[in-house]
Enzyme design. Structure first.
Site, PDB file in Angstrom:
ATOM      1  CB  SER A  67      -0.950   0.066   1.396  1.00 50.23           C
ATOM      2  OG  SER A  67      -1.381   1.367   1.466  1.00 50.23           O
ATOM      3  CE1 TYR A  96      -4.118  -1.879   5.529  1.00 52.23           C
ATOM      4  CE2 TYR A  96      -3.043   0.126   4.687  1.00 52.23           C
ATOM      5  CZ  TYR A  96      -3.660  -1.193   4.426  1.00 52.23           C
ATOM      6  OH  TYR A  96      -3.933  -1.263   3.219  1.00 52.23           O
TER       7      TYR A  96
END
Length: 245
Positions: free
Chosen positions: A141, A154
């Site tokens: 990501s 995350y």
């Protein structure tokens, strides 16, 4: 299967980037082996791909279980004779501020987003070494490069995936194994549906106002997979053109 085609195992293939990647790679002539917990969706996707002339099969998969991931890779090898590409895509994103103390969600993110990738590597690496080559595609990501509020844990996971991918690349430089890290920006998926914290959920809804289709990430994966053996595409970052982040 042509010389350019691959046998591709994909985790988290029941929706989002995994589903789009399965469709794209099957359309390109690759044989895809799909894994996820929601086997009903995998069955429907497999039927659609085969009806369109592609080659696909599936197995239920929990990436947090190392033995299950090993069995998944073994099943792909038994069905198609080898595993050329392992797409470690499965992920979760229950964002929240740290002071919300949602420890169980932190643990879940580490289990799926970090251990899941490690389990994929542990299962597929011996197979690839035995057959003389292979290709890992690990989905990270933009959170592997920057940290934002509510996303600290995350981002821990995505930074870890980036680090593991680079380590694997360096260790495999002379072993015929390629490693690609694909880092999407905001992409249409079900990831945000798992956000339980109300403030984080609302912030993510606004953040995701401009999003890429999952097919854009599938196109990037297809590009990396399609390169000749002597070309190793190491990192791809894909963001919406209208987004500054």
């Amino acid at each position: 299967m042509t010389d350019a085609a691959r046998v591709v195992a994909i985790t988290g293939a029941s929706s989002g980037i995994g589903e789009a990647t399965a469709r794209r790679l099957a359309a390109d002539g690759h044989r895809v082996f799909l894994g996820a917990r929601r086997t009903g969706r995998l069955d429907a996707l497999t039927r659609e791909i085969t009806a369109a002339g592609g080659t696909a099969a599936y197995r239920g998969l929990d990436v947090t279980d190392a033995a299950d991931v090993k069995a998944f890779v073994s099943a792909a090898r038994e069905r198609y004779g080898r595993v050329d590409v392992m797409v470690n895509n499965a992920g979760v994103m229950p964002l929240s501020p740290l002071d919300a103390l949602r420890v169980e969600e932190w643990d879940r993110m580490i289990d799926v987003n970090v251990r899941g990738v490690l389990h994929g590597i542990a299962a597929a690496l011996p197979v690839m070494r035995a057959q003389g080559g292979g290709h890992f595609v690990n989905i990270a990501s933009v959170g592997a490069y920057e940290v934002s509020p509510t996303a600290a844990v995350y981002c821990v996971g995505k930074f870890a995936v980036r680090a593991v991918s680079e380590g694997l690349r360096q260790e495999s430089a002379d072993g015929g194994i390629r490693v690609t890290l694909v880092s999407p920006g905001v992409t249409e998926s079900e990831l945000a549906d798992g956000i339980g914290d109300p403030a984080a959920r609302e912030a993510m809804r606004a953040y995701r106002a401009v999003a890429l289709p999952a097919s854009a990430i599938a196109d990037a994966i297809a590009y990396a997979v399609s390169q000749p053996a002597q070309v190793d595409v190491n990192e791809i970052v894909v963001r919406p053109a209208a987004s500054a982040r």
